[in-house]
Motif scaffolding. Structure first.
Motif, short mmCIF file in Angstrom:
data_model
loop_
_atom_site.label_atom_id
_atom_site.label_comp_id
_atom_site.label_asym_id
_atom_site.label_seq_id
_atom_site.Cartn_x
_atom_site.Cartn_y
_atom_site.Cartn_z
N HIS A 28 0.84 -1.20 0.00
CA HIS A 28 0.00 0.00 0.00
C HIS A 28 0.88 1.25 0.00
O HIS A 28 1.98 1.25 0.56
CB HIS A 28 -0.91 0.03 1.24
N ARG A 29 0.36 2.32 -0.58
CA ARG A 29 1.12 3.57 -0.65
C ARG A 29 0.86 4.46 0.56
O ARG A 29 1.62 5.39 0.81
CB ARG A 29 0.80 4.32 -1.94
N LEU A 30 -0.22 4.22 1.28
CA LEU A 30 -0.51 4.98 2.50
C LEU A 30 -0.88 4.00 3.61
O LEU A 30 -1.88 3.28 3.51
CB LEU A 30 -1.66 5.97 2.28
N VAL A 31 -0.04 3.98 4.64
CA VAL A 31 -0.28 3.12 5.80
C VAL A 31 -0.37 4.02 7.02
O VAL A 31 0.52 4.84 7.26
CB VAL A 31 0.85 2.10 5.99
N THR A 32 -1.46 3.90 7.78
CA THR A 32 -1.64 4.72 8.97
C THR A 32 -1.70 3.84 10.20
O THR A 32 -2.50 2.91 10.27
CB THR A 32 -2.94 5.56 8.88
N LEU A 127 0.42 12.00 -2.96
CA LEU A 127 0.34 10.67 -3.56
C LEU A 127 -0.04 10.77 -5.04
O LEU A 127 0.40 9.96 -5.86
CB LEU A 127 -0.65 9.80 -2.80
N ASP A 128 -0.86 11.76 -5.39
CA ASP A 128 -1.20 11.98 -6.80
C ASP A 128 0.00 12.51 -7.58
O ASP A 128 0.25 12.10 -8.72
CB ASP A 128 -2.35 12.99 -6.92
N ALA A 129 0.75 13.42 -6.96
CA ALA A 129 1.87 14.08 -7.66
C ALA A 129 3.10 13.20 -7.76
O ALA A 129 3.91 13.38 -8.68
CB ALA A 129 2.22 15.39 -6.95
N ALA A 130 3.27 12.28 -6.82
CA ALA A 130 4.49 11.48 -6.76
C ALA A 130 4.14 10.00 -6.73
O ALA A 130 3.98 9.41 -5.65
CB ALA A 130 5.31 11.87 -5.53
N ALA A 132 5.73 7.30 -7.04
CA ALA A 132 6.64 6.36 -6.38
C ALA A 132 6.74 6.60 -4.88
O ALA A 132 7.48 5.90 -4.19
CB ALA A 132 8.03 6.46 -7.01
N LEU A 133 6.00 7.57 -4.38
CA LEU A 133 6.06 7.92 -2.96
C LEU A 133 5.20 6.98 -2.12
O LEU A 133 4.10 6.59 -2.52
CB LEU A 133 5.58 9.36 -2.76
N THR A 134 5.71 6.62 -0.93
CA THR A 134 4.93 5.90 0.06
C THR A 134 4.87 6.74 1.33
O THR A 134 5.85 7.40 1.69
CB THR A 134 5.59 4.54 0.40
N VAL A 135 3.71 6.75 1.98
CA VAL A 135 3.53 7.53 3.20
C VAL A 135 3.17 6.60 4.35
O VAL A 135 2.27 5.75 4.22
CB VAL A 135 2.42 8.60 3.03
N LEU A 136 3.88 6.75 5.46
CA LEU A 136 3.56 6.07 6.71
C LEU A 136 3.16 7.14 7.71
O LEU A 136 3.95 8.04 7.99
CB LEU A 136 4.76 5.28 7.21
N ALA A 137 1.93 7.06 8.23
CA ALA A 137 1.43 8.08 9.14
C ALA A 137 1.13 7.47 10.50
O ALA A 137 0.80 6.28 10.60
CB ALA A 137 0.16 8.72 8.57
N THR A 138 1.25 8.28 11.54
CA THR A 138 0.76 7.89 12.87
C THR A 138 -0.30 8.90 13.28
O THR A 138 -0.14 10.09 13.06
CB THR A 138 1.87 7.86 13.93
N SER A 139 -1.38 8.40 13.85
CA SER A 139 -2.48 9.29 14.19
C SER A 139 -3.41 8.60 15.18
O SER A 139 -3.51 7.37 15.19
CB SER A 139 -3.26 9.67 12.92
N GLY A 147 -7.56 4.60 -0.40
CA GLY A 147 -6.32 3.82 -0.45
C GLY A 147 -5.60 3.69 0.88
O GLY A 147 -4.56 3.04 0.95
N GLU A 148 -6.15 4.29 1.94
CA GLU A 148 -5.48 4.23 3.24
C GLU A 148 -5.61 2.83 3.83
O GLU A 148 -6.69 2.25 3.88
CB GLU A 148 -6.11 5.25 4.19
N HIS A 149 -4.49 2.29 4.28
CA HIS A 149 -4.48 0.99 4.96
C HIS A 149 -4.22 1.23 6.44
O HIS A 149 -3.21 1.82 6.82
CB HIS A 149 -3.39 0.09 4.38
N LEU A 150 -5.14 0.79 7.28
CA LEU A 150 -5.06 1.06 8.72
C LEU A 150 -4.49 -0.13 9.48
O LEU A 150 -4.85 -1.29 9.21
CB LEU A 150 -6.45 1.38 9.27
N LEU A 151 -3.60 0.17 10.42
CA LEU A 151 -3.10 -0.83 11.36
C LEU A 151 -3.26 -0.26 12.76
O LEU A 151 -2.67 0.77 13.08
CB LEU A 151 -1.63 -1.14 11.09
N ASP A 152 -4.08 -0.90 13.57
CA ASP A 152 -4.29 -0.42 14.94
C ASP A 152 -3.16 -0.91 15.83
O ASP A 152 -2.84 -2.10 15.85
CB ASP A 152 -5.64 -0.91 15.48
N VAL A 153 -2.54 0.00 16.55
CA VAL A 153 -1.43 -0.33 17.45
C VAL A 153 -1.99 -0.43 18.86
O VAL A 153 -2.49 0.56 19.41
CB VAL A 153 -0.32 0.73 17.39
#
Length: 696
Positions: A28-32, A127-130, A132-139, A147-153
């Motif tokens: 996935h390109r966006l993992v939160t 993500l639209d402009a790049a 090849a970019l991958t984003v890992l977010a914490t929130s 496209g957001e893939h969620l992982l609960d910590v």
């Protein structure tokens, strides 16, 4: 390539979660990573990002969003994180998207809940402009975009002796209280109970470990037993009643979810066990958006029962109790603990008082930096302004709301520093806001107009900059203050120079220098006008005059102990020597310029210097080294997004240097070396250009 913060404590467990994050980042390109405060999202993200370096050759970059109070500085914070110091007039998000386009990079955004809506929009745009970019977010909550893939910590497992929470307790206890025995059956049972009652939440466990010096492990377990059972049953023991009453204030379930009542208990318990002055400092430190040093903490937080000489000792005590984390010579507070401190600052009725005191202190810091610009502490002031950037922004936001005239004065004081140090968009935004909030006249307004004119010129917005210069000149004519007159002339002449009109630039600078005879020490813009005059003479081909002026300016700068003008004198000496066919002398001056501009962290100056150095190396026949240096220079030009790569007349000269380098190296070798310079991270390339040594 990239940047990840350095953490000095060990990482315990989480292997299953790490594997899940690793798989998710591949698919996935966006993992939160979601979860409550203190549960360990940031540490997990940091560990996962470090493991992912090999799959992201263009860098793994960390952006800490926790200091943000609103979304105004969101893009600027992310740009800083990825090394983009854009000078162009484009919307910052467009510049950021262009910078990341084509890069196989991982961007980690930590604490997105601070600006969740705006953050979601920025991530979607990037993500639209790049592609090849991958984003890992914490929130603490999902971003909520396609496209957001969620992982609960969740918390660490907190059962028996082998569980991860218990392992974390033992690891942190070995540092906090190495002499406290934990291997007896009673101690082991107490540790297991502590971890169970704290639900395995890492921050809560670490806060408990920090108390081992004053409280034995069995005593901590007993206190937590009384606190949690008392809170559930309504018991009225003094400790429980104080703690639960205070924790009841934390009623926002989006910040303190009910399932993390143990964290609220641990923080409240840790707060209760702090001495009164420690609690007071904890609350007052919450006014700082980022890391804080001892001097700033003393200046802002001392007062009433808290004496200034007590602050250093109390900072160390709070660090020993895990309320603060050491960050070199500074101290940083976790966002969750800062929120708690902010709550108590409000309870104490000191929120407005501390915000005003904080703003006043950093307004004074900016004023002192401006006054000390021309002198031996110039580099130190540039570093100081860079280090307290988040505090300066917070101070300006406060003053814009409460004291607009003082905000205008402060924005003018920071303008040149920010323009050099890569904060051009922030400089422009704050200057425009400040000038629009007050109609006050005099030197403060002239200085703000001058600083805004410089930022717009650097962004290539020349016509608007020229209009500002004319407004500045008219105000200075009425004011008749020497520094104001010279500042206005510097603004106008700099704009003319960048527009490709060196004769007009020379006329304006000369007129002001003849009109105002003050020494540079009394009017620092005298030195800045001298720099414009020097560049204009070279552009007009008056090389003998320019060489004499550059040598005089170099000696003048050496006398003051400053670096900014001296580096530009070296730039012009390098250019003149190059035009005269003295490649070795040109190379020596170009390296001297680069060393000075690196000490100031002036990326525009570094880009100019690298172009000159490449030309000098090409002139002495080393086409491969020239190509590599040129590639590094191109990296810096891309970082700042400068529309003209310096003054216009340099374009044709650069083309000639490239032609000579290609002839010396051959096209294949030239292209290979150039690409190597282009893909090497900027500081490593600069170190190579400076023969392996970056000045301290």
């Amino acid at each position: 390539m990239g940047y990840l913060p350095v953490v000095t404590t060990s990482f315990i467990g989480r292997e299953t979660e790490l594997d899940a994050v690793e798989r998710a980042l591949q698919e996935h390109r966006l993992v939160t990573l979601t979860g409550g405060g203190g549960v360990g999202k940031s540490r997990l993200a940091l560990r996962a990002a470090d493991r992912a370096r090999a799959r992201h050759p263009d860098g793994v970059w960390w952006a800490d969003l926790s200091p943000l109070q609103d979304d105004r500085l969101l893009i600027a914070t992310v740009c800083d994180a990825v090394g983009l110091l854009d000078h162009s007039p484009r919307r910052p998000v467009e510049a950021l998207g262009e910078w990341l386009a084509g890069r196989r990079a991982l961007l980690v955004l930590d604490c997105c809940e601070r600006v969740i809506v705006s953050c979601a929009g920025v991530v979607a745009d990037l993500l639209d402009a790049a592609p090849a970019l991958t984003v890992l977010a914490t929130s603490r909550q999902p971003l909520g975009i396609a496209g957001e893939h969620l992982l609960d910590v969740g918390p660490l497992p907190a059962g028996g002796a082998g569980q991860e929470a218990v392992r974390l307790f033992h690891d942190r206890a070995a540092t906090a209280a190495p002499d406290v025995p934990l291997d007896t059956p009673a101690a082991a049972a107490a540790v297991a109970e502590i971890c169970h009652r704290l639900e395995g939440i890492p921050l809560a466990v670490e806060l408990a470990c920090a108390r081992l010096r004053e409280n034995g492990v069995e005593q901590i377990a007993a206190r937590l037993r009384d606190t949690t059972s008392g809170a559930a049953s309504g018991a009225a023991s003094p400790f429980v009643s104080r703690t639960t009453a205070r924790l009841d204030v934390l009623a926002d379930d989006s910040v303190w979810p009910q399932r993390h009542r143990a964290l609220r208990t641990a923080i409240g318990w840790s707060h209760e066990l702090c001495a009164p002055l420690e609690r007071l400092l904890w609350a007052r430190l919450s006014v700082f958006p980022g890391a804080v040093d001892v001097a700033d903490a003393r200046a802002v937080c001392a007062g009433g029962p808290l004496a200034g000489h007590d602050v250093p000792v109390l900072l160390e005590r709070l660090a020993a109790q895990s309320v603060l984390q050491r960050d070199g010579d500074r101290y940083r507070m976790l966002d969750t603990l800062r929120e708690y401190g902010t709550m108590w600052l409000a309870e104490l009725g000191e929120r407005d008082l501390l915000a005003t005191r904080h703003a006043g202190h950093f307004a004074e810091t900016a004023a002192l930096a401006h006054a000390g610009w021309l002198g031996p502490r110039q580099v130190a002031w540039y570093r100081r302004i860079a280090d307290c950037h988040a505090d300066l922004c917070a101070a300006l936001d406060h003053l814009l709301a409460e004291e607009p005239e003082r905000a205008m004065r402060m924005a003018g004081h920071t303008g040149l520093f920010w323009s050099c140090c890569g904060h051009l968009h922030e400089a422009r935004a704050y200057l425009e806001r400040a000038l629009s909030r007050t109609s006050a006249r005099g030197p403060d307004r002239i200085r703000a107009l001058w600083a805004l004119g410089i930022t717009r010129t650097l962004q290539g917005d020349h016509e608007d900059a020229r209009r500002l210069g004319e407004e500045c000149s008219l105000a200075a004519w009425h004011d008749q203050d020497p520094e104001s007159v010279l500042s206005a002339a510097h603004s106008v002449s700099f704009t003319y120079l960048m527009m490709g009109r060196p004769r007009s630039a020379l006329t304006v600078a000369d007129r002001a220098l003849r009109h105002v005879t003050s020494a540079p020490h009394d009017a620092p813009s005298h030195l800045r006008c001298r720099v414009i005059r020097l560049f204009a003479l070279s552009a007009l081909g008056r090389l003998d005059e320019a060489y004499e002026d550059a040598a005089d300016l170099q000696q003048l700068s050496l006398g003051y102990g400053e670096h900014w003008a001296r580096a530009y004198a070296d730039h012009q000496l390098a250019l003149i020597e190059l035009l005269r066919g003295r490649a070795r002398d040109a190379e020596r001056h170009a390296r001297a310029m680069l060393a000075g501009k690196y000490q100031l962290r002036d990326s525009l100056g570094i880009a100019l210097g690298l172009d000159l150095l490449a030309g000098a190396i090409a002139a002495r026949g080393d086409g491969v080294a020239a190509a590599r240096t040129s590639g590094t220079g191109h990296t810096y030009w891309r970082m700042i997004g400068h529309p003209h790569r310096g003054t216009p007349e340099l374009g044709a000269i650069r083309d000639e240097w490239e032609r000579r380098a290609r002839e010396a190296a051959g096209d294949p070798a030239y292209e290979s070396a150039y690409q190597l310079g282009l893909v090497t991270d900027a500081e490593s390339g600069l170190a190579l250009a400076l023969r392996g040594h970056l000045p301290s």
